[in-house]
Design a protein around this motif. Structure first.
Motif, PDB file in Angstrom:
ATOM      1  N   MET A   1       0.824  -1.184   0.000  1.00  0.00           N
ATOM      2  CA  MET A   1       0.000   0.000   0.000  1.00  0.00           C
ATOM      3  C   MET A   1       0.873   1.255   0.000  1.00  0.00           C
ATOM      4  SD  MET A   1      -3.180   0.564  -0.168  1.00  0.00           S
ATOM      5  CE  MET A   1      -4.308   1.867   0.131  1.00  0.00           C
ATOM      6  N   LYS A   2       2.051   1.152   0.607  1.00  0.00           N
ATOM      7  CA  LYS A   2       2.962   2.300   0.636  1.00  0.00           C
ATOM      8  C   LYS A   2       3.365   2.701  -0.781  1.00  0.00           C
ATOM      9  CE  LYS A   2       7.324   3.807   2.639  1.00  0.00           C
ATOM     10  NZ  LYS A   2       8.482   3.425   3.435  1.00  0.00           N
ATOM     11  N   ASP A   3       3.608   1.710  -1.629  1.00  0.00           N
ATOM     12  CA  ASP A   3       3.961   1.997  -3.019  1.00  0.00           C
ATOM     13  C   ASP A   3       2.814   2.676  -3.751  1.00  0.00           C
ATOM     14  OD1 ASP A   3       6.486   0.883  -2.736  1.00  0.00           O
ATOM     15  OD2 ASP A   3       5.815  -1.103  -3.335  1.00  0.00           O
ATOM     16  N   ALA A   4       1.595   2.273  -3.460  1.00  0.00           N
ATOM     17  CA  ALA A   4       0.429   2.878  -4.102  1.00  0.00           C
ATOM     18  C   ALA A   4       0.316   4.356  -3.735  1.00  0.00           C
ATOM     19  CB  ALA A   4      -0.844   2.132  -3.712  1.00  0.00           C
ATOM     20  N   LEU A   5       0.635   4.702  -2.510  1.00  0.00           N
ATOM     21  CA  LEU A   5       0.603   6.105  -2.101  1.00  0.00           C
ATOM     22  C   LEU A   5       1.665   6.908  -2.845  1.00  0.00           C
ATOM     23  CD1 LEU A   5       0.088   5.668   1.748  1.00  0.00           C
ATOM     24  CD2 LEU A   5      -1.585   6.489   0.090  1.00  0.00           C
ATOM     25  N   THR A   6       2.838   6.327  -3.030  1.00  0.00           N
ATOM     26  CA  THR A   6       3.904   6.990  -3.779  1.00  0.00           C
ATOM     27  C   THR A   6       3.488   7.198  -5.235  1.00  0.00           C
ATOM     28  OG1 THR A   6       5.550   5.956  -2.352  1.00  0.00           O
ATOM     29  CG2 THR A   6       6.329   6.835  -4.449  1.00  0.00           C
ATOM     30  N   ILE A   7       2.877   6.193  -5.822  1.00  0.00           N
ATOM     31  CA  ILE A   7       2.404   6.280  -7.201  1.00  0.00           C
ATOM     32  C   ILE A   7       1.345   7.370  -7.317  1.00  0.00           C
ATOM     33  CG2 ILE A   7       1.123   5.059  -9.003  1.00  0.00           C
ATOM     34  CD1 ILE A   7       2.598   2.488  -7.933  1.00  0.00           C
ATOM     35  N   LEU A   8       0.453   7.447  -6.345  1.00  0.00           N
ATOM     36  CA  LEU A   8      -0.603   8.458  -6.383  1.00  0.00           C
ATOM     37  C   LEU A   8      -0.019   9.872  -6.296  1.00  0.00           C
ATOM     38  CD1 LEU A   8      -3.625   8.921  -6.576  1.00  0.00           C
ATOM     39  CD2 LEU A   8      -3.714   8.871  -4.091  1.00  0.00           C
ATOM     40  N   LYS A   9       1.024  10.058  -5.493  1.00  0.00           N
ATOM     41  CA  LYS A   9       1.686  11.366  -5.412  1.00  0.00           C
ATOM     42  C   LYS A   9       2.276  11.750  -6.764  1.00  0.00           C
ATOM     43  CE  LYS A   9       2.936  11.196  -0.526  1.00  0.00           C
ATOM     44  NZ  LYS A   9       4.056  11.085   0.439  1.00  0.00           N
ATOM     45  N   LYS A  10       2.910  10.788  -7.429  1.00  0.00           N
ATOM     46  CA  LYS A  10       3.481  11.046  -8.751  1.00  0.00           C
ATOM     47  C   LYS A  10       2.382  11.336  -9.768  1.00  0.00           C
ATOM     48  CE  LYS A  10       7.685   8.468  -7.954  1.00  0.00           C
ATOM     49  NZ  LYS A  10       8.580   7.407  -8.372  1.00  0.00           N
ATOM     50  N   ASP A  11       1.274  10.629  -9.654  1.00  0.00           N
ATOM     51  CA  ASP A  11       0.129  10.852 -10.524  1.00  0.00           C
ATOM     52  C   ASP A  11      -0.377  12.288 -10.398  1.00  0.00           C
ATOM     53  OD1 ASP A  11      -2.379  10.062 -12.069  1.00  0.00           O
ATOM     54  OD2 ASP A  11      -3.246  10.594 -10.121  1.00  0.00           O
ATOM     55  N   LYS A  12      -0.479  12.775  -9.182  1.00  0.00           N
ATOM     56  CA  LYS A  12      -0.963  14.140  -8.967  1.00  0.00           C
ATOM     57  C   LYS A  12      -0.009  15.173  -9.566  1.00  0.00           C
ATOM     58  CE  LYS A  12      -3.922  13.168  -5.089  1.00  0.00           C
ATOM     59  NZ  LYS A  12      -4.450  13.587  -3.821  1.00  0.00           N
ATOM     60  N   LYS A  13       1.301  14.928  -9.457  1.00  0.00           N
ATOM     61  CA  LYS A  13       2.291  15.844 -10.043  1.00  0.00           C
ATOM     62  C   LYS A  13       2.171  15.865 -11.566  1.00  0.00           C
ATOM     63  CE  LYS A  13       5.823  15.913  -6.484  1.00  0.00           C
ATOM     64  NZ  LYS A  13       7.234  15.680  -6.155  1.00  0.00           N
ATOM     65  N   ILE A  14       1.981  14.698 -12.158  1.00  0.00           N
ATOM     66  CA  ILE A  14       1.826  14.610 -13.611  1.00  0.00           C
ATOM     67  C   ILE A  14       0.590  15.385 -14.043  1.00  0.00           C
ATOM     68  CG2 ILE A  14       1.280  13.039 -15.529  1.00  0.00           C
ATOM     69  CD1 ILE A  14       3.028  10.941 -14.024  1.00  0.00           C
ATOM     70  N   LYS A  15      -0.511  15.180 -13.330  1.00  0.00           N
ATOM     71  CA  LYS A  15      -1.768  15.832 -13.706  1.00  0.00           C
ATOM     72  C   LYS A  15      -1.740  17.338 -13.469  1.00  0.00           C
ATOM     73  CE  LYS A  15      -4.585  11.729 -13.470  1.00  0.00           C
ATOM     74  NZ  LYS A  15      -5.636  10.995 -12.796  1.00  0.00           N
ATOM     75  N   GLU A  16      -0.886  17.816 -12.556  1.00  0.00           N
ATOM     76  CA  GLU A  16      -0.720  19.257 -12.371  1.00  0.00           C
ATOM     77  C   GLU A  16      -0.035  19.877 -13.589  1.00  0.00           C
ATOM     78  OE1 GLU A  16       1.504  19.897  -8.794  1.00  0.00           O
ATOM     79  OE2 GLU A  16      -0.144  19.280  -7.488  1.00  0.00           O
TER      80      GLU A  16
END
Length: 50
Positions: free
Chosen positions: A1-16
């Protein structure tokens, strides 16, 4: 689950930076069902590669 949180943070940066972009995670590593559900809920598709 920790990896999923990291991926989600990267996803938000990409979408910004690229508004309207969609993120697809392609991996050959196993992804737990909790992480898959969490990522799908947050609009990140998970594809399994060979």
């Amino acid at each position: 689950m920790k990896d999923a949180l990291t991926i989600l943070k990267k996803d938000k940066k990409i979408k910004e930076k690229a508004q309207g972009a969609s993120v697809i995670l392609k991996t050959s590593a196993p992804v737990c069902s909790k992480s898959k559900k969490f990522l799908k809920k947050n609009s990140v598709n998970v594809l399994k590669s060979i």
